[in-house]
Design a protein around this motif. Structure first.
Motif, PDB file in Angstrom:
ATOM      1  N   SER A 249     -12.045 -17.793  -7.284  1.00  0.00           N
ATOM      2  CA  SER A 249     -13.538 -18.142  -8.031  1.00  0.00           C
ATOM      3  C   SER A 249     -13.776 -19.923  -8.020  1.00  0.00           C
ATOM      4  O   SER A 249     -12.881 -20.413  -8.517  1.00  0.00           O
ATOM      5  CB  SER A 249     -13.308 -17.689  -9.240  1.00  0.00           C
ATOM      6  OG  SER A 249     -14.248 -18.357 -10.303  1.00  0.00           O
ATOM      7  N   PRO A 250     -15.006 -20.117  -7.163  1.00  0.00           N
ATOM      8  CA  PRO A 250     -15.175 -21.366  -7.576  1.00  0.00           C
ATOM      9  C   PRO A 250     -15.266 -21.810  -8.844  1.00  0.00           C
ATOM     10  O   PRO A 250     -15.058 -22.935  -9.284  1.00  0.00           O
ATOM     11  CB  PRO A 250     -16.477 -21.407  -6.822  1.00  0.00           C
ATOM     12  CG  PRO A 250     -16.740 -20.215  -6.134  1.00  0.00           C
ATOM     13  CD  PRO A 250     -16.026 -19.248  -6.747  1.00  0.00           C
ATOM     14  N   ARG A 252     -14.040 -21.189 -11.622  1.00  0.00           N
ATOM     15  CA  ARG A 252     -12.442 -21.219 -12.287  1.00  0.00           C
ATOM     16  C   ARG A 252     -11.694 -22.287 -11.892  1.00  0.00           C
ATOM     17  O   ARG A 252     -11.002 -23.045 -12.391  1.00  0.00           O
ATOM     18  CB  ARG A 252     -11.459 -20.094 -11.989  1.00  0.00           C
ATOM     19  CG  ARG A 252     -11.925 -18.560 -12.542  1.00  0.00           C
ATOM     20  CD  ARG A 252     -11.898 -18.691 -14.004  1.00  0.00           C
ATOM     21  NE  ARG A 252     -12.392 -17.454 -14.507  1.00  0.00           N
ATOM     22  CZ  ARG A 252     -12.167 -16.806 -15.460  1.00  0.00           C
ATOM     23  NH1 ARG A 252     -11.330 -17.495 -16.656  1.00  0.00           N
ATOM     24  NH2 ARG A 252     -12.602 -15.553 -15.870  1.00  0.00           N
ATOM     25  N   MET A 253     -12.238 -23.206 -10.706  1.00  0.00           N
ATOM     26  CA  MET A 253     -11.715 -24.480 -10.423  1.00  0.00           C
ATOM     27  C   MET A 253     -12.229 -25.598 -11.316  1.00  0.00           C
ATOM     28  O   MET A 253     -11.700 -26.434 -11.615  1.00  0.00           O
ATOM     29  CB  MET A 253     -11.865 -24.675  -9.150  1.00  0.00           C
ATOM     30  CG  MET A 253     -11.076 -26.057  -8.307  1.00  0.00           C
ATOM     31  SD  MET A 253     -11.431 -26.690  -6.793  1.00  0.00           S
ATOM     32  CE  MET A 253     -10.069 -25.610  -6.003  1.00  0.00           C
ATOM     33  N   ILE A 255     -13.739 -24.977 -14.458  1.00  0.00           N
ATOM     34  CA  ILE A 255     -13.585 -24.328 -15.784  1.00  0.00           C
ATOM     35  C   ILE A 255     -12.084 -25.021 -16.122  1.00  0.00           C
ATOM     36  O   ILE A 255     -11.201 -24.699 -15.443  1.00  0.00           O
ATOM     37  CB  ILE A 255     -13.373 -22.939 -16.123  1.00  0.00           C
ATOM     38  CG1 ILE A 255     -15.187 -22.635 -15.534  1.00  0.00           C
ATOM     39  CG2 ILE A 255     -13.082 -22.863 -17.360  1.00  0.00           C
ATOM     40  CD1 ILE A 255     -15.233 -20.791 -15.842  1.00  0.00           C
ATOM     41  N   SER A 257     -11.532 -28.488 -15.900  1.00  0.00           N
ATOM     42  CA  SER A 257     -11.179 -29.740 -15.099  1.00  0.00           C
ATOM     43  C   SER A 257     -11.223 -30.903 -15.769  1.00  0.00           C
ATOM     44  O   SER A 257     -11.005 -31.931 -15.374  1.00  0.00           O
ATOM     45  CB  SER A 257     -12.039 -29.536 -13.977  1.00  0.00           C
ATOM     46  OG  SER A 257     -13.350 -29.577 -14.034  1.00  0.00           O
TER      47      SER A 257
ATOM     48  N   ARG B 208      -8.374  -9.830  -5.288  1.00  0.00           N
ATOM     49  CA  ARG B 208      -9.170  -9.483  -6.568  1.00  0.00           C
ATOM     50  C   ARG B 208      -9.652  -7.938  -6.641  1.00  0.00           C
ATOM     51  O   ARG B 208     -10.931  -7.728  -6.559  1.00  0.00           O
ATOM     52  CB  ARG B 208     -10.332 -10.609  -6.522  1.00  0.00           C
ATOM     53  CG  ARG B 208      -9.805 -11.895  -6.760  1.00  0.00           C
ATOM     54  CD  ARG B 208     -10.990 -12.851  -6.725  1.00  0.00           C
ATOM     55  NE  ARG B 208     -11.685 -12.980  -8.025  1.00  0.00           N
ATOM     56  CZ  ARG B 208     -12.612 -13.707  -8.300  1.00  0.00           C
ATOM     57  NH1 ARG B 208     -13.257 -14.280  -7.550  1.00  0.00           N
ATOM     58  NH2 ARG B 208     -13.261 -13.526  -9.496  1.00  0.00           N
ATOM     59  N   PHE B 504     -16.752 -26.664  -2.720  1.00  0.00           N
ATOM     60  CA  PHE B 504     -15.655 -26.003  -3.229  1.00  0.00           C
ATOM     61  C   PHE B 504     -15.005 -25.757  -1.978  1.00  0.00           C
ATOM     62  O   PHE B 504     -13.685 -25.598  -1.797  1.00  0.00           O
ATOM     63  CB  PHE B 504     -16.236 -24.755  -4.064  1.00  0.00           C
ATOM     64  CG  PHE B 504     -15.083 -23.689  -4.381  1.00  0.00           C
ATOM     65  CD1 PHE B 504     -14.109 -24.154  -5.230  1.00  0.00           C
ATOM     66  CD2 PHE B 504     -14.886 -22.480  -3.546  1.00  0.00           C
ATOM     67  CE1 PHE B 504     -13.193 -23.155  -5.363  1.00  0.00           C
ATOM     68  CE2 PHE B 504     -14.045 -21.628  -3.723  1.00  0.00           C
ATOM     69  CZ  PHE B 504     -12.922 -22.202  -4.800  1.00  0.00           C
TER      70      PHE B 504
END
Lengths: 530, 530
Positions: A249-250, A252-253, A255, A257, B208, B504
């Motif tokens: 998940s983009p 989640r990188m 969130i 940080s 996933r 990303f």
């Protein structure tokens, strides 16, 4: 009428302080607890009295509207709101302020400020409400100039999608304004951290903030539908989707940080209708561990109460809620009555020795009073206590964690004992260590510890660090996370570094290097400066 | 009795094939649909008849016990289970097999195999059950040798924590063995993808995967408590925690990494007690979009049914479940009766024009029959259909996505129309495009499309690609995710690359570079080969 200024020396706005009676109550409670006969009260600092380093930058003309080197702003943006911050404020220690504070009004402004930072090799610190209690917004000690970027003007709800129950929201909006703007739609984010009044959507996302819901939707993470982020290397935006399985998940990188990978400028957030049904009560327990077992039972029954906060007897007493451990259970819904769910939760409570009055149907008001109401009022007032206690030499600080159930009782006992021992060693006097559960999961609780100690003013910071280190060492050794929702910041780095898998740290650092090649963003938070 | 071998040419084991009657039924249904008078049936390929490139490696003596260059194993590991795979199998096209297949029994074996890959500059393809339908386990076209690493021997539940309801489980275990080993504890993972019998825990996590739960816990992601991963750069393990807010989640970087960042070897997974209460029924709708609105109502009421699958009229007819759109709603719990929740869901259904028989209390068996039962049986048999249809020149393929509610009706209409048009253009004959919801969220559904077309055997692969490309282009243009739970693999790369924010992608590539410096792991999946 314009709002009063935010206090640079405490919580909230300058026109909101504790009343004389509240202060007397606090003074007397702590005097009794620590056997103090009187207090020497350090006066509240005044901006004009503080020696402040001259700004190490001159704001370029093109940014004159956006950037300030005003004394008050530099003071305000020097610290977050932890005990350590408060103690430095009352010690008049503003030895490392930001050199300038930017207040961008648009994403283009942010890009311009980052370009300026790049040009002068400055450090940039993204800043939401400044409510960090982990050193997350404080300038690093560095020869580089430090520009704090305060996002408060990015404060609009841009678009509400009532059909999908979501909204596109600018990241700098504070809690009350966010909910106020959503109100006409009947929808709500319902993310109510203790800092709600003075923290921002972007801050919640960047720190994986924990909010209103004690179960199921504990962190802000799950409400994020998509993000827009400005990094030194460019701008990115994720697809707006209810769910996806397309690679890692983009979102989640970014969130969690903590301002180190980019500046979150907007998010599509998942909302829900304002709840209209509510069923709530509080349950007393004579034994904290039996109460914890009850909470485990409720969590593992997958009942999903909105509130399921267990407060130990000492914390209940401190907040005036009684002499027993108290469990507040609340179910809420915009769709249907919740009495059945509450009934089942109370069956589980009774089986674990919980005592309660039968909830009176339809008397929601009454449920808001009593022990639960007492505790909630104290919860909301709590951030204001610090500016009264610190100048009186009282150390009050908190730390929070999460641990799986099978380790919890031993974990709790050892962490509490180690903290109590450390208080005795650091201050020479017994302190008070209390615990509550802020959030609970089927596989474990998130215990939140508060500690209170009579400090020695000139040595308070050192004393508090001694206690925090002792507690964190035990917590870390026994496998608890160093933070469940307060974030890592600068203060948790030494334990975070030991908890975070080393190869993951290296991979994340490589990602940061790509997004922020010059290590401009919040160096020292999450990562060592490049 | 040892299990029969897995089919290298189809789904499941060699001793499980569709019966003559089932085949006749399929033949007649498709003949009727496409106006076919007879079928020319391509015979099932035999391993010994297939021309196979000689292995480009010699297995070193130290790995002789772990690695095989056996013909059957190389055939089995050449492909996943998509239509494209099936069509190539029946065309006897095994032109790019792995050179060897490793079957590590321990993590040390994995490290040894990766070391060997490193020494010979080979590509390594992590392989669970091989059920990928997106080209996720197929060797890339490369001059480098290709070693597939099949984790099937890492198949043990190592530890069960009944208190926290979690277990430490090796990643190579298939669904039935996983549940079988958990059974004595009374706990279950309850992750039942269509591939359940022949897919692995590690595969679910790496892709996933979407499972049993139609709401709330839709992806495997939320059940992961911690991970253990072997990467070329080393081994890492995350803390076992019920929740955390310490920086970006390490687990979330590896969840969905599709074998490109490391090989997942173990995970602590969240479990729950086997449900003992169940309330279920099916509802008929004359209009699919009204049914979708009903599903939105149920999702936004936060009722959290375990099953909430909406099947359109065409799909219901294909599976013999009737002539209307069918919504199957099931509530389940290990704690309490679920009739109330079902009653509320049915109120919502009725308000949207749904028709149903009142569920008979206590007659769970009866509910398992009827339309819902029909559909479920078909669901489980479906993977076996392909090996009957492909050799008869029938194209049957699926694609799945997710989209927010406000865009859904137009999205569905356009995607369906584009797919139908593409079938006509590619095959010269009208096909059949059906849709169901596999998972639903408060902010949108996950629509799953199936399409059926009469292909021209020598051109079938090209025809199916033409259809898939047309559908994916529209889906992508209208903002749907290119995959909700099937993963990206090689087949979805061109759209994934356009959906994934470019910055990303660069950050993730930098992370990969650190974990897998030589680009050994599954090159071409998620990322271009280095």
């Amino acid at each position: 009428m314009p709002n009063a200024r935010l206090k640079f020396w405490g919580w909230g706005r300058e026109d909101t302080v504790l009343g004389a009676e509240e202060i007397r109550h606090l003074e007397s409670a702590y005097a009794k607890r620590f056997g103090l006969s009187s207090y020497e009260v350090t006066p509240t600092p005044r901006a004009e009295d503080i020696a402040l380093r001259a700004p190490r930058v001159a704001v370029p003309g093109a940014l004159a509207e956006v950037c300030s080197t005003d004394r008050y702003e530099r003071l305000l943006h020097s610290y977050g709101k932890s005990f350590f911050d408060s103690a430095r404020v009352f010690a008049r220690d503003f030895s490392n302020p930001p050199d300038a504070v930017a207040f961008p009004r648009t994403e283009a402004d942010i890009v311009a400020v980052l370009d300026w930072c790049d040009a002068i090799a400055a450090v940039a610190i993204p800043y939401g409400g400044g409510s960090s209690v982990v050193g997350g917004v404080e300038p690093p000690r560095t020869d580089r100039p430090v520009i704090t970027i305060d996002l408060r003007h990015l404060d609009r709800v841009l678009e509400v999608d009532r059909t999908s129950q979501a909204a596109r929201i600018q990241a700098g909006v504070y809690g009350p304004s966010l909910e106020g703007q959503l109100k006409p739609s009947g929808l709500t984010l319902r993310h109510f951290p203790q800092s709600f009044e003075f923290s921002s959507l972007g801050g919640w996302i960047a720190t994986r903030g924990g909010g209103h819901y004690a179960t199921l939707y504990t962190h802000i993470d799950d409400f994020v539908e998509s993000l827009r982020v400005v990094a030194p290397a460019g701008t990115l935006e994720s697809f707006r989707l209810p769910g996806s399985g397309a690679g890692p998940s983009p979102d989640r990188m970014f969130i969690g940080s903590e301002g180190t990978l980019g500046i979150i400028t907007e998010a599509w957030m998942r909302l829900r209708p304002r709840p209209t049904f509510r069923a709530s009560t509080s349950v007393r327990f004579r034994d904290f561990y039996r109460a914890a077992e009850c909470v485990r039972g409720i969590a593992q029954a997958h009942l999903y109460p909105a509130n399921c906060r267990l407060v130990d007897a000492d914390e209940a007493m401190v907040s005036g809620a009684g002499i027993h451990a108290i469990l507040v259970v609340t179910f809420e819904s915009a769709d249907r009555p919740q009495e059945q769910a509450l009934k089942r939760a109370l069956e589980i409570a009774r089986a674990h020795g919980g005592e309660y009055e039968e909830p009176a149907p339809g008397r929601e008001g009454a449920q808001r009073e009593g022990a639960a109401g007492q505790w909630r009022d104290a919860f909301i007032r709590m951030p204001y206590f610090r500016e009264v206690l610190t100048p009186r030499g009282i150390i009050m600080e908190t730390f929070e964690t999460a641990i799986t159930w099978e380790r919890f009782p031993d974990f709790h006992a050892q962490v509490k004992a180690a903290t109590e021992r450390a208080i005795l060693e650091a201050t020479g006097k017994p302190g008070l260590v209390t615990c509550r559960f802020t959030h609970v999961y089927p596989d474990g609780p998130a215990p939140y510890f508060s500690f209170h100690a009579a400090g020695d003013k000139p040595r308070m910071i050192e004393q508090c660090w001694q206690i925090k280190i002792a507690a964190s060492e035990v917590l870390n050794r026994l496998g608890g996370t160093i933070t469940h929702h307060h974030a890592v910041g600068r203060d948790h780095r030494r334990w975070y570094d030991r908890q975070r898998p080393e190869l993951f740290a290296q991979a994340l650092r490589a990602a940061k290097q790509r997004l922020d090649p010059k290590g401009m963003l919040n160096p020292g938070v999450l990562f060592d400066p490049a």
